[in-house]
Structures are given as C-alpha cells and as structure tokens.
Design a protein around this motif. Structure first.
Motif, PDB file in Angstrom:
ATOM      1  N   TYR A   1       0.802  -1.221   0.000  1.00 59.88           N
ATOM      2  CA  TYR A   1       0.000   0.000   0.000  1.00 59.88           C
ATOM      3  C   TYR A   1       0.838   1.276   0.000  1.00 59.88           C
ATOM      4  O   TYR A   1       0.282   2.374  -0.006  1.00 59.88           O
ATOM      5  N   GLY A   2       2.162   1.139   0.005  1.00 58.26           N
ATOM      6  CA  GLY A   2       2.995   2.328   0.123  1.00 58.26           C
ATOM      7  C   GLY A   2       2.721   3.009   1.454  1.00 58.26           C
ATOM      8  O   GLY A   2       2.691   2.365   2.506  1.00 58.26           O
ATOM      9  N   TYR A   3       2.475   4.309   1.404  1.00 59.13           N
ATOM     10  CA  TYR A   3       2.147   5.041   2.633  1.00 59.13           C
ATOM     11  C   TYR A   3       0.713   4.782   3.060  1.00 59.13           C
ATOM     12  O   TYR A   3       0.332   5.091   4.188  1.00 59.13           O
ATOM     13  N   GLY A   4      -0.104   4.236   2.162  1.00 59.97           N
ATOM     14  CA  GLY A   4      -1.486   3.936   2.514  1.00 59.97           C
ATOM     15  C   GLY A   4      -2.462   4.432   1.467  1.00 59.97           C
ATOM     16  O   GLY A   4      -2.084   4.828   0.358  1.00 59.97           O
ATOM     17  N   LEU A   5      -3.729   4.399   1.820  1.00 63.64           N
ATOM     18  CA  LEU A   5      -4.816   4.813   0.935  1.00 63.64           C
ATOM     19  C   LEU A   5      -4.809   6.329   0.774  1.00 63.64           C
ATOM     20  O   LEU A   5      -4.883   7.071   1.757  1.00 63.64           O
ATOM     21  N   ALA A   6      -4.726   6.794  -0.460  1.00 62.09           N
ATOM     22  CA  ALA A   6      -4.709   8.239  -0.733  1.00 62.09           C
ATOM     23  C   ALA A   6      -5.975   8.889  -0.198  1.00 62.09           C
ATOM     24  O   ALA A   6      -7.071   8.350  -0.341  1.00 62.09           O
ATOM     25  N   GLN A   7      -5.807  10.064   0.415  1.00 64.57           N
ATOM     26  CA  GLN A   7      -6.925  10.756   1.059  1.00 64.57           C
ATOM     27  C   GLN A   7      -6.887  12.250   0.757  1.00 64.57           C
ATOM     28  O   GLN A   7      -5.868  12.801   0.333  1.00 64.57           O
ATOM     29  N   ILE A   8      -8.006  12.910   1.024  1.00 63.88           N
ATOM     30  CA  ILE A   8      -8.056  14.361   0.944  1.00 63.88           C
ATOM     31  C   ILE A   8      -7.125  14.965   1.992  1.00 63.88           C
ATOM     32  O   ILE A   8      -6.721  14.297   2.941  1.00 63.88           O
ATOM     33  N   ASP A   9      -6.807  16.229   1.815  1.00 56.80           N
ATOM     34  CA  ASP A   9      -5.948  16.925   2.778  1.00 56.80           C
ATOM     35  C   ASP A   9      -6.701  17.135   4.081  1.00 56.80           C
ATOM     36  O   ASP A   9      -7.859  17.539   4.082  1.00 56.80           O
ATOM     37  N   LYS A  10      -6.023  16.875   5.196  1.00 56.99           N
ATOM     38  CA  LYS A  10      -6.686  17.041   6.489  1.00 56.99           C
ATOM     39  C   LYS A  10      -5.790  17.620   7.569  1.00 56.99           C
ATOM     40  O   LYS A  10      -6.198  17.741   8.711  1.00 56.99           O
ATOM     41  N   GLN A  11      -4.539  17.961   7.224  1.00 55.68           N
ATOM     42  CA  GLN A  11      -3.677  18.549   8.248  1.00 55.68           C
ATOM     43  C   GLN A  11      -2.559  19.336   7.584  1.00 55.68           C
ATOM     44  O   GLN A  11      -2.287  19.193   6.404  1.00 55.68           O
ATOM     45  N   SER A  12      -1.923  20.183   8.374  1.00 59.26           N
ATOM     46  CA  SER A  12      -0.834  20.994   7.856  1.00 59.26           C
ATOM     47  C   SER A  12       0.389  20.125   7.610  1.00 59.26           C
ATOM     48  O   SER A  12       0.456  18.981   8.058  1.00 59.26           O
ATOM     49  N   VAL A  13       1.369  20.676   6.909  1.00 58.35           N
ATOM     50  CA  VAL A  13       2.516  19.870   6.488  1.00 58.35           C
ATOM     51  C   VAL A  13       3.332  19.359   7.672  1.00 58.35           C
ATOM     52  O   VAL A  13       3.526  18.182   7.841  1.00 58.35           O
ATOM     53  N   ASN A  14       3.823  20.228   8.509  1.00 52.82           N
ATOM     54  CA  ASN A  14       4.680  19.780   9.604  1.00 52.82           C
ATOM     55  C   ASN A  14       4.272  20.297  10.974  1.00 52.82           C
ATOM     56  O   ASN A  14       4.865  19.951  11.972  1.00 52.82           O
ATOM     57  N   GLY A  15       3.279  21.159  11.041  1.00 52.58           N
ATOM     58  CA  GLY A  15       2.901  21.717  12.327  1.00 52.58           C
ATOM     59  C   GLY A  15       4.034  22.510  12.930  1.00 52.58           C
ATOM     60  O   GLY A  15       4.772  23.212  12.249  1.00 52.58           O
ATOM     61  N   GLU A  16       4.201  22.346  14.222  1.00 51.23           N
ATOM     62  CA  GLU A  16       5.209  23.155  14.913  1.00 51.23           C
ATOM     63  C   GLU A  16       6.556  22.449  15.039  1.00 51.23           C
ATOM     64  O   GLU A  16       7.510  23.016  15.573  1.00 51.23           O
ATOM     65  N   ILE A  17       6.673  21.209  14.537  1.00 53.89           N
ATOM     66  CA  ILE A  17       7.917  20.455  14.703  1.00 53.89           C
ATOM     67  C   ILE A  17       8.883  20.773  13.563  1.00 53.89           C
ATOM     68  O   ILE A  17       8.519  20.727  12.395  1.00 53.89           O
ATOM     69  N   ALA A  18      10.113  21.092  13.916  1.00 57.77           N
ATOM     70  CA  ALA A  18      11.152  21.356  12.914  1.00 57.77           C
ATOM     71  C   ALA A  18      12.304  20.385  13.126  1.00 57.77           C
ATOM     72  O   ALA A  18      12.581  19.960  14.248  1.00 57.77           O
ATOM     73  N   VAL A  19      12.959  20.014  12.018  1.00 57.46           N
ATOM     74  CA  VAL A  19      14.146  19.162  12.078  1.00 57.46           C
ATOM     75  C   VAL A  19      15.266  19.873  11.318  1.00 57.46           C
ATOM     76  O   VAL A  19      15.452  19.656  10.125  1.00 57.46           O
ATOM     77  N   PRO A  20      16.020  20.736  11.989  1.00 59.97           N
ATOM     78  CA  PRO A  20      17.128  21.437  11.326  1.00 59.97           C
ATOM     79  C   PRO A  20      18.224  20.453  10.923  1.00 59.97           C
ATOM     80  O   PRO A  20      18.369  19.379  11.525  1.00 59.97           O
ATOM     81  N   TYR A  21      19.006  20.799   9.917  1.00 59.52           N
ATOM     82  CA  TYR A  21      20.091  19.928   9.479  1.00 59.52           C
ATOM     83  C   TYR A  21      21.248  20.760   8.942  1.00 59.52           C
ATOM     84  O   TYR A  21      21.090  21.923   8.566  1.00 59.52           O
ATOM     85  N   ILE A  22      22.420  20.130   8.900  1.00 57.63           N
ATOM     86  CA  ILE A  22      23.594  20.749   8.284  1.00 57.63           C
ATOM     87  C   ILE A  22      24.270  19.709   7.391  1.00 57.63           C
ATOM     88  O   ILE A  22      24.157  18.499   7.628  1.00 57.63           O
ATOM     89  N   THR A  23      24.956  20.155   6.359  1.00 56.65           N
ATOM     90  CA  THR A  23      25.702  19.269   5.459  1.00 56.65           C
ATOM     91  C   THR A  23      27.164  19.711   5.438  1.00 56.65           C
ATOM     92  O   THR A  23      27.465  20.880   5.684  1.00 56.65           O
ATOM     93  N   ASP A  24      28.053  18.764   5.129  1.00 48.68           N
ATOM     94  CA  ASP A  24      29.477  19.123   5.113  1.00 48.68           C
ATOM     95  C   ASP A  24      30.067  19.134   3.699  1.00 48.68           C
ATOM     96  O   ASP A  24      31.270  19.337   3.524  1.00 48.68           O
ATOM     97  N   GLY A  25      29.229  18.904   2.690  1.00 45.99           N
ATOM     98  CA  GLY A  25      29.707  18.929   1.311  1.00 45.99           C
ATOM     99  C   GLY A  25      30.409  17.665   0.865  1.00 45.99           C
ATOM    100  O   GLY A  25      30.742  17.513  -0.308  1.00 45.99           O
ATOM    101  N   GLN A  26      30.639  16.734   1.799  1.00 38.68           N
ATOM    102  CA  GLN A  26      31.310  15.469   1.483  1.00 38.68           C
ATOM    103  C   GLN A  26      30.373  14.279   1.679  1.00 38.68           C
ATOM    104  O   GLN A  26      30.821  13.137   1.774  1.00 38.68           O
ATOM    105  N   GLY A  27      29.077  14.577   1.757  1.00 38.76           N
ATOM    106  CA  GLY A  27      28.091  13.506   1.842  1.00 38.76           C
ATOM    107  C   GLY A  27      27.423  13.339   3.181  1.00 38.76           C
ATOM    108  O   GLY A  27      26.422  12.635   3.298  1.00 38.76           O
ATOM    109  N   LYS A  28      27.951  13.950   4.223  1.00 36.43           N
ATOM    110  CA  LYS A  28      27.402  13.770   5.568  1.00 36.43           C
ATOM    111  C   LYS A  28      26.296  14.789   5.828  1.00 36.43           C
ATOM    112  O   LYS A  28      26.470  15.982   5.593  1.00 36.43           O
TER     113      LYS A  28
END
Length: 640
Positions: free
Chosen positions: A368-395
């Motif tokens: 089913y992959g992620y599941g049965l496709a549905q109408i929109d019912k919520q915001s994309v990420n809400g208040e949770i953030a996941v910051p990230y950094i890259t080093d240019g060498q793949g990390k």
C-alpha cells in the motif's frame, strides 16, 4: 358553456360523495394546463383550486386541481392538454465507492473542484464528445510511428483513456458518474493506438508536449516491463520542471521468486508516484503489482466510469486494475493543487504521503505504500522542525531534539525506505550524494492514534558521481565509505557500483576500513607482491584475516563470491560464527556458513525475497560496500 361544466361537475361529485366521509379529504394535485391559443384565466379561476403560475412563452399554466376538475377541464374545447406535474430529481449520476473511499465527499473546503488545474492524460486518447466529460485540448503522438495514426485526432479509439478521464474529472451533473476533480482542465494526450500499443518515442513526445504547455499533473496509466533510459530522462525533465507525475504500478501480481518488485515502468522511476490497486474492502487487488516503489494505494477494482460512446452504447463501463487506481490519486492532486497553488510538486507529493490512511503494516510497505490516498486534512509539519547541516562530502546531520521532546522515539525514512527505527537520539546522521533527498520522521508510538510525521527535503551539495544516483538503494552506504575515505571514485567521476569485485579490490576496502598499516613489503603470496592491492593484501595477511590457496597464491584478480565476502568481513571484524541457519540455502556444508549466519544475525547481510543467500554468486562493488558499511557503522543497520 360555464353552466355545462358546472352541471357535469355536480353530477360527478354527487355520484361519489356517498363513499366519502368528509369532503375536505378530496385530494388536489398540481397540473399543467395547455390551451390551444391563449390562457383563459377566467376558466381556470372557476374550475381549479388555485392558479400557481402562468407561463409567458407557452399558452399554459400550472394549477392545483382535483381529479374531477382535471377531467372536466380536459373536455373543454379551449384546452389542448392537461397533465399532472411530475417530480424531477437529480437522477442517474452514480457516486462511485472509490470517490467516498478517498474522502472526496468530505473535501475541505467543500467547494474544491480542481478548478484551474491542468491535467494531462497520457493514454489512448479521450472521447471529446462524451456528454459527461469536458476536454480542454490535447494532442496525438501516434503519427510518429504511423502517419495515419492521428486520423481521429486525440480521440479515444480503445476505451482506456476515457475511463481514466472519467475517474479524474467526470462532470458533476445529473448523469453517469462524478469525477474527483470535475472542474479540472483535462488534456487528452494520445500515445497509444486502438490496440493499446505505443512506443517510448510516443510517450516521450506526449510528456514533452505537457511540459511545454505547463501541465500541472500527468496521469500515466500505462506500463512497460523493462527499464528505458530515454523515457527516464524525459520523466526526470518533467519532474524537474515541476510536473507531478502519477502512474499505475502495473497488473503483474506479486513478484516472481527472487525478484524484489513487480512494479512496472514508468511507475518504478523515483520521480513518479506509483499507485497500487485496492478493492472496496481496502484489500490489495489480486493482480496489483507490489514493491518498495509503491507510494500510495487507491481504489482500482470494479471501477465504473466513462468510456467512448462510439464503442459502448451506454457510455459507461466497469474496469479494474492499477490503471483505474492512479487517476484517483491524480484527481486528489488537482484538489491539493487548487487548495495550495504555491506548493511545489515535491511538497504536494509529501503532503499526500502524510495524509494517506495507513494500511497493512505501520508505515510504508510494499503493498500500500504510505497507505490509501486521502483528501488533505492537516498541515505539512505543524510546529515540529528538524534542522540539518551538510558538510559537502556527503554527511548530513539532523537535529531531532524537537521530535524526541514530543514523541520520545521515532522511525526515519529516506525516499520512503526505513533507515532507522525506534530512534531516541537527539542527533541523527545520514550520508548521500549530491541532490535533493526526501526524509520522513514518524513517531514510533503516536499517543494521538494518528500517523503524523514530519516531511523534510534536504538539498545536499555533494559529492557527485555520474553513475551514483540518489535513487540507488546503496547510495547512502557508498557515500558513507567515500566520506570515510575507504571508497574512492575514478578519474572520470564514476564510482562503478555494478562492477564485479575482485579479491584484491575487496582487500583494499577492508584494509582501509580497518586503517591497517600498509607500509610492509608484500612477501606472503607469490602472485600478490606487486600491484595496487599488494600492500593491502599483505596487511590483512599479517593480521591473519586472509589466507591464500594451497599453491601459495592469493589470486587477487579472481572475483569474490558472497560467501567469501562474508568470511573476509567476519574475520576482519572478529564476528563469531553461528550455527542457526539464516537462509534456506545455507547449511553446514556451505563454506563460511557460520560467518554468513552471524552477519545475518547482526543485520549486516541480507538475502533475496525467496529466502536464499546465494553464497556462490559473485558480488559487485555496491553490495560489498553495503555490507562493509553496515559492519563498520552500526547506525547504518536497519532493524524492523
């Protein structure tokens, strides 16, 4: 004449009154009275209960009459005809089960209709004269292979494309069916003939036509069994230009023994949303293709929709398959696009994944992959953030502290594949080559009971190799080894992941991973005293990690088998053998069986879908890199 009418009325009522206990129970009904010339209002006032309406364009009136009055008026010479008023209902239109299953009847806001969204239907064409469809335009590409192939323009002479079009955008009227996005602009892009046959070039031309006309969404309910690089390039071009591409996963059923997927092309491409088919009980279709590429599931079994009136008198038929499931997702995308016009194709894709109704095992699965496709019912990420950094060498380093604070633990997916489970750390590291990488972070146990998750796109600056795509399952492992300076690229900017590995090359990788001293002059093996791999082989031999053949050779140019790989890695990292057989073709008679079992227990090596390990098969650079990376870095091992 007035007296004549009243006389007969008196006789009529008199003859029936003995059977009626109360005159007030005489039923009156609304009727429409037609006159030969003009409406005689005086006649109606004297012989009806009430005049409701007098028409201007016709000599007619709507009145309330009893049955006796109706019969009396019908006999008058001024009156042409009289009939009772008939109730008119919204009749005939069917609301398919799939429409409700994806939640289209509960869209928010309810006014969403796909208005302004341009959808290209890559198929056998669409019936442009079907009363339940509104086609904005289109093109026929069949002239590429047959000069007469477009004699009927982009009309459908097979029936398939029209059925797809109805699922997406059949009008919301009083007939037939209703589509998910009835006001979307549908474009018929004919790439198949009446037998349902086309070529790579016809499909490529159809996609190119869509790109040049700023089509928002492409529905491709057609499949091919083999990889096609030319088609992949055009698909990627469309995706990079912002087109959302939806395709049928295929109707091949489960994969053959030894195969990991039965998903067909172009659905198998990373840029495409592959859709599997389910029935009205949300069970996977018997013939639906399955595999890790499946992104969403949608209703596809026994779907009633439009078909060409030139082929079917009724204009409607029932069909089944992933071809019917894909347009349900396409229709939903039109609603999403209308609701969030500023969103990119990637963002809408992730939002669809997020809103899917999870079916099967928790999280993404091969059915089913992620599941049965549905109408929109919520915001994309809400208040949770996941910051990230890259080093240019793949990390890539992620700050997951907000996730941990809210959910305590989470599962991490990369491009839909689980890469870490039940994580409790506030920092997570991954490795990837250059490009945009999509991540999802699921709570391991969501107390709300809903499958919420955070979507994240990482724009990774490097490294870049011509033959190492982000879509390759081994990308993160090879990039990790590159970051650790264990794997190196070639001067032509390739990594050659499919090149079969030799014993000498394997020795180089193992010795580098162990950071062994390679300064000692090679003397142990008579055929490994010179050459690029010689010092690495000698370093492993000095530590008793490798041994040669009875004739004193090492045979560095001989290809490595999967069993030899297991022995080499297990000895180098001092993994103790185990007797419990992890694969059905592994037993005590297989050389290195204990090491294979041990590495399997540690989630370092894996077998095939048919439960075999195939110990005597050769191994390429990619597979060896995966097993070596998992051995060296436990965080790269995935446990479900």
């Amino acid at each position: 004449m007035k007296c004549y009418l009243l006389f007969f009325a008196a006789l009529f009522f008199f003859s029936i009154t003995p059977s009626i206990s109360n005159a007030n129970t005489i039923e009156e009904k609304r009727a429409i009275v037609f006159f030969h010339n003009e409406v005689n209002r005086a006649l109606l006032e004297e012989n009806t209960e009430e005049i409701n309406f007098i028409f201007d364009e016709l000599p007619a009136a709507a009145v309330n009459v009893t049955e006796d009055q109706k019969q009396l008026l019908a006999s008058h010479p001024d009156i042409q005809m009289i009939q009772y008023d008939q109730p008119i209902e919204k009749s005939g239109q069917i609301i398919p089960y799939g429409y409700k299953m994806i939640g289209a009847d509960k869209r928010v806001p309810s006014t969403l209709s796909g208005k302004g969204v341009k959808i290209g239907i890559i198929d056998s064409g669409v019936d442009t004269k079907h009363p339940d469809l509104r086609i904005a335009g289109g093109a026929c590409m069949m002239r590429i292979i047959d000069i007469r192939g477009c004699s009927n323009s982009y009309n459908d002479d097979a029936g398939h494309g029209t059925h797809v079009a109805g699922v997406i955008g059949a009008k919301n009227n009083s007939i037939g069916v209703v589509g998910v996005a009835p006001q979307a602009q549908l474009y018929s892009i004919k790439v198949l003939d009446k037998r349902g046959i086309g070529t790579t070039s016809t499909i490529m031309a159809g996609i190119e036509w869509a790109i040049e006309r700023d089509i928002d969404v492409l529905n491709i309910s057609i499949t091919a069994p083999r990889y096609d690089e030319a088609l992949e390039r055009m698909v990627k071009q469309a995706y990079d230009r912002g087109v959302i591409i939806v395709a049928a996963a295929g109707n091949e059923g489960p994969p053959w023994a030894g195969d990991q997927s039965s998903v067909q092309y172009p659905a198998r491409f990373d840029e495409v949303m592959a859709v599997s088919s389910i029935d009205n009980k949300k069970q996977i279709g018997e013939l639906s293709s399955i595999g890790s590429e499946v992104e969403l599931a949608a209703p596809g079994e026994n779907i009633y929709s439009t078909v060409p009136t030139s082929l079917y008198v009724s204009g409607y038929e029932t069909m089944s398959g992933t071809s019917m499931a894909a347009p349900y997702v396409t229709g939903l995308i039109a609603l999403y696009k209308e609701k969030y016009p500023e969103m990119t194709n990637r963002q809408i894709r992730m939002l669809l994944q997020k809103n899917a109704m999870d079916l099967g095992g928790k999280g993404r699965d091969i059915y089913y992959g992620y599941g049965l496709a549905q109408i929109d019912k919520q915001s994309v990420n809400g208040e949770i953030a996941v910051p990230y950094i890259t080093d240019g060498q793949g990390k890539i380093t992620f700050d997951t502290s907000q996730l941990i604070n809210k959910y305590n633990s989470f599962n991490m997916y990369r491009a839909g594949k689980l890469i870490a489970s039940n994580v409790t750390a506030t920092e997570v590291v991954d490795y990837a080559s250059k490009g945009t990488v999509e991540y999802h972070f699921y709570p391991s146990a969501d107390p709300s009971g809903e499958l919420n998750f955070v979507n994240l796109e990482v724009n990774n600056p490097g490294p870049a190799f011509k033959d190492l795509s982000l879509s390759h399952w081994y990308n993160r492992y090879i990039t990790y080894l590159y970051h650790q300076k264990i794997v190196q690229g070639y001067p032509d900017e390739t990594i050659r992941p499919t090149k079969l590995l030799t014993r000498g090359e394997a020795s180089i990788l193992i010795a580098r991973a162990l950071e062994l001293d390679t300064s000692k002059r090679p003397t142990t093996f008579k055929d490994a005293k010179v050459g690029a791999s010689a010092p690495y082989i000698e370093a492993l031999a000095t530590q008793n990690f490798v041994s040669g053949y009875p004739d004193g050779t090492f045979r560095p140019n001989e290809q490595v088998t999967r069993a030899q790989m297991a022995i080499l890695i297990a000895r180098a990292y001092e993994v103790a053998p185990k007797t419990n057989n992890a694969f059905k073709d592994i037993n005590s008679r297989v050389t290195g069986s204990g090491y294979i079992n041990a590495l399997a227990a540690e989630n370092i090596v894996s077998g095939y879908l048919d439960g075999t390990f195939r110990p005597y098969g050769t191994i390429d650079r990619a597979s060896f890199s995966v097993f070596l990376a998992r051995t060296k870095n436990k965080d790269l091992r995935v446990t479900n």
